[in-house]
Design a protein around this motif. Structure first.
Motif, PDB file in Angstrom:
ATOM      1  N   LYS A  85      31.644 -11.565  20.149  1.00 30.80           N
ATOM      2  CA  LYS A  85      30.928 -11.839  21.382  1.00 30.80           C
ATOM      3  C   LYS A  85      31.251 -10.814  22.472  1.00 30.80           C
ATOM      4  O   LYS A  85      30.404 -10.483  23.304  1.00 30.80           O
ATOM      5  CB  LYS A  85      31.269 -13.241  21.887  1.00 30.80           C
ATOM      6  CG  LYS A  85      30.613 -14.354  21.085  1.00 30.80           C
ATOM      7  CD  LYS A  85      29.111 -14.333  21.282  1.00 30.80           C
ATOM      8  CE  LYS A  85      28.447 -15.547  20.684  1.00 30.80           C
ATOM      9  NZ  LYS A  85      26.992 -15.578  20.951  1.00 30.80           N
ATOM     10  N   LEU A  86      32.490 -10.329  22.487  1.00 29.28           N
ATOM     11  CA  LEU A  86      32.877  -9.355  23.501  1.00 29.28           C
ATOM     12  C   LEU A  86      32.268  -7.986  23.211  1.00 29.28           C
ATOM     13  O   LEU A  86      31.740  -7.325  24.110  1.00 29.28           O
ATOM     14  CB  LEU A  86      34.395  -9.263  23.582  1.00 29.28           C
ATOM     15  CG  LEU A  86      34.958  -8.261  24.596  1.00 29.28           C
ATOM     16  CD1 LEU A  86      34.376  -8.487  25.987  1.00 29.28           C
ATOM     17  CD2 LEU A  86      36.475  -8.330  24.623  1.00 29.28           C
ATOM     18  N   THR A 139      32.192 -19.213  21.266  1.00 27.30           N
ATOM     19  CA  THR A 139      33.408 -19.147  22.071  1.00 27.30           C
ATOM     20  C   THR A 139      33.837 -17.684  22.211  1.00 27.30           C
ATOM     21  O   THR A 139      33.192 -16.775  21.692  1.00 27.30           O
ATOM     22  CB  THR A 139      34.540 -19.977  21.441  1.00 27.30           C
ATOM     23  OG1 THR A 139      34.814 -19.476  20.117  1.00 27.30           O
ATOM     24  CG2 THR A 139      34.149 -21.446  21.347  1.00 27.30           C
ATOM     25  N   THR A 140      34.933 -17.463  22.922  1.00 23.76           N
ATOM     26  CA  THR A 140      35.379 -16.094  23.189  1.00 23.76           C
ATOM     27  C   THR A 140      36.118 -15.519  21.979  1.00 23.76           C
ATOM     28  O   THR A 140      37.222 -15.943  21.658  1.00 23.76           O
ATOM     29  CB  THR A 140      36.294 -16.069  24.421  1.00 23.76           C
ATOM     30  OG1 THR A 140      37.272 -17.129  24.314  1.00 23.76           O
ATOM     31  CG2 THR A 140      35.499 -16.289  25.682  1.00 23.76           C
ATOM     32  N   THR A 162      32.202 -16.733  29.546  1.00 20.51           N
ATOM     33  CA  THR A 162      33.356 -16.336  30.349  1.00 20.51           C
ATOM     34  C   THR A 162      33.524 -14.826  30.343  1.00 20.51           C
ATOM     35  O   THR A 162      33.991 -14.239  31.330  1.00 20.51           O
ATOM     36  CB  THR A 162      34.631 -17.016  29.821  1.00 20.51           C
ATOM     37  OG1 THR A 162      34.419 -18.418  29.746  1.00 20.51           O
ATOM     38  CG2 THR A 162      35.817 -16.741  30.734  1.00 20.51           C
ATOM     39  N   PHE A 163      33.136 -14.176  29.253  1.00 17.45           N
ATOM     40  CA  PHE A 163      33.216 -12.717  29.197  1.00 17.45           C
ATOM     41  C   PHE A 163      32.363 -12.066  30.289  1.00 17.45           C
ATOM     42  O   PHE A 163      32.751 -11.047  30.868  1.00 17.45           O
ATOM     43  CB  PHE A 163      32.765 -12.201  27.829  1.00 17.45           C
ATOM     44  CG  PHE A 163      33.773 -12.380  26.732  1.00 17.45           C
ATOM     45  CD1 PHE A 163      35.131 -12.219  26.965  1.00 17.45           C
ATOM     46  CD2 PHE A 163      33.366 -12.685  25.439  1.00 17.45           C
ATOM     47  CE1 PHE A 163      36.067 -12.368  25.942  1.00 17.45           C
ATOM     48  CE2 PHE A 163      34.282 -12.835  24.416  1.00 17.45           C
ATOM     49  CZ  PHE A 163      35.634 -12.669  24.664  1.00 17.45           C
ATOM     50  N   THR A 222      41.258 -10.838  23.458  1.00 16.34           N
ATOM     51  CA  THR A 222      40.604 -12.044  22.949  1.00 16.34           C
ATOM     52  C   THR A 222      40.934 -12.209  21.470  1.00 16.34           C
ATOM     53  O   THR A 222      41.672 -11.407  20.892  1.00 16.34           O
ATOM     54  CB  THR A 222      39.083 -11.967  23.167  1.00 16.34           C
ATOM     55  OG1 THR A 222      38.494 -13.230  22.877  1.00 16.34           O
ATOM     56  CG2 THR A 222      38.449 -10.891  22.285  1.00 16.34           C
ATOM     57  N   ASP A 231      31.755 -18.364  25.541  1.00 13.12           N
ATOM     58  CA  ASP A 231      31.607 -16.905  25.522  1.00 13.12           C
ATOM     59  C   ASP A 231      31.029 -16.344  26.819  1.00 13.12           C
ATOM     60  O   ASP A 231      31.203 -15.175  27.128  1.00 13.12           O
ATOM     61  CB  ASP A 231      30.772 -16.453  24.328  1.00 13.12           C
ATOM     62  CG  ASP A 231      29.312 -16.837  24.450  1.00 13.12           C
ATOM     63  OD1 ASP A 231      29.020 -18.044  24.422  1.00 13.12           O
ATOM     64  OD2 ASP A 231      28.462 -15.936  24.557  1.00 13.12           O
ATOM     65  N   GLU A 278      41.237 -14.064  27.060  1.00 11.45           N
ATOM     66  CA  GLU A 278      40.326 -15.169  26.766  1.00 11.45           C
ATOM     67  C   GLU A 278      40.556 -15.591  25.325  1.00 11.45           C
ATOM     68  O   GLU A 278      40.130 -14.910  24.390  1.00 11.45           O
ATOM     69  CB  GLU A 278      38.864 -14.744  26.985  1.00 11.45           C
ATOM     70  CG  GLU A 278      38.527 -14.352  28.411  1.00 11.45           C
ATOM     71  CD  GLU A 278      38.699 -15.477  29.415  1.00 11.45           C
ATOM     72  OE1 GLU A 278      38.857 -16.646  29.001  1.00 11.45           O
ATOM     73  OE2 GLU A 278      38.692 -15.186  30.622  1.00 11.45           O
TER      74      GLU A 278
END
Length: 267
Positions: A240-241, A235-236, A169-170, A193, A167, A162
């Motif tokens: 964020k992950l 965003t990714t 999408t995670f 990412t 974000d 990613e």
């Protein structure tokens, strides 16, 4: 959307960022023991639920192929500055390295078959005790699993990249990893990412963004659009992950988390 809504989203976005791995992560020495030194120098790497050990020890072929792809992975400042979204040149680099080796986009689908086994009284024996029979009822829930997709799967290893999506999408990726793992399809997932603060500051330093045609990009008001605006906090990226990994959103699936750093930029 009102200014108040924008401010609210930015405030929530700031709250949902982790600056590093939490207690749920494996100790750093485990990553150092299993991941090659040259990759640790090039990427941010964190392991959850012994992912590094499972990948290196149980799936050596897939592990080596991923290591080779990550070693070869090189991007340029122009790639980062150029518009393109998910179809940019950056994800295509890993596709070129992995697809020929049998890493395929895979969707999982499945029905749930549930058996209810009951002991039912059907009468009374001569001695007065209940007379029972075992009866089975079957419930079938079609499409119990449907549509969970991982971009790269080989053997029992899942991999995804990613670069610059929303974000959320995670959440989709981690839920897919978990679904694949719970059904016994995979043993471990790998998620790549953009790296954390170092990479964020590097991107901000690149100045004005470029259109797909390579021309300087401007906003609708005619103001130069800066690269940092393309890679926002929602965003990714690693912050964020890690927030999601620390909260356990990978479920029971071991996940190796890899962040792209400025060391991957060749120019």
């Amino acid at each position: 959307m009102s200014d108040d809504d924008d401010e609210f989203e930015e405030e929530v976005s700031r709250d949902e960022v982790a600056t590093g791995p939490g207690e749920a992560a494996d100790p750093a020495w485990l990553v150092e023991a299993k991941m090659p030194a040259d990759l640790r120098a090039k990427y941010e790497i964190y392991s959850y639920r012994s992912a590094a050990t499972i990948l290196a020890e149980s799936h050596p072929t897939e592990f080596q192929e991923l290591c080779e792809a990550l070693r070869e992975f090189e991007i340029t400042k122009t790639m980062i500055r150029t518009a393109g979204g998910n179809e940019s040149d950056i994800p295509k680099l890993l596709s070129a390295a992995l697809r020929p080796k049998g890493w395929h986009e895979t969707i999982i689908r499945g029905d749930l078959l549930v058996k209810l086994i009951s002991r039912v009284q059907v009468g009374v024996q001569k001695n007065g005790k209940p007379k029972t029979e075992q009866r089975t009822r079957t419930i079938r829930r079609e499409k119990y699993l449907d549509g969970h997709k991982v971009d790269y799967v080989k053997g029992r290893v899942a991999f995804d990249l990613e670069w610059n999506s929303k974000d959320q999408t995670f959440d989709r990726d981690l839920y897919a990893f978990s679904a694949f793992a719970q059904t016994g399809v995979i043993d471990v997932g790998v998620l790549v990412t953009r790296g954390g603060q170092e990479m964020t500051e590097f991107i901000k330093s690149l100045g004005q963004s470029l259109t797909k045609e390579g021309e300087p990009e401007f906003t609708k008001r005619g103001v130069p659009r800066m690269v940092g605006a393309k890679y926002g906090a929602s965003t990714t990226w690693m912050g964020k992950l890690l927030y999601r990994m620390n909260a356990g959103r990978n479920g029971a699936c071991p996940v190796l988390v890899i962040g792209i750093t400025p060391a991957c930029v060749v120019d």
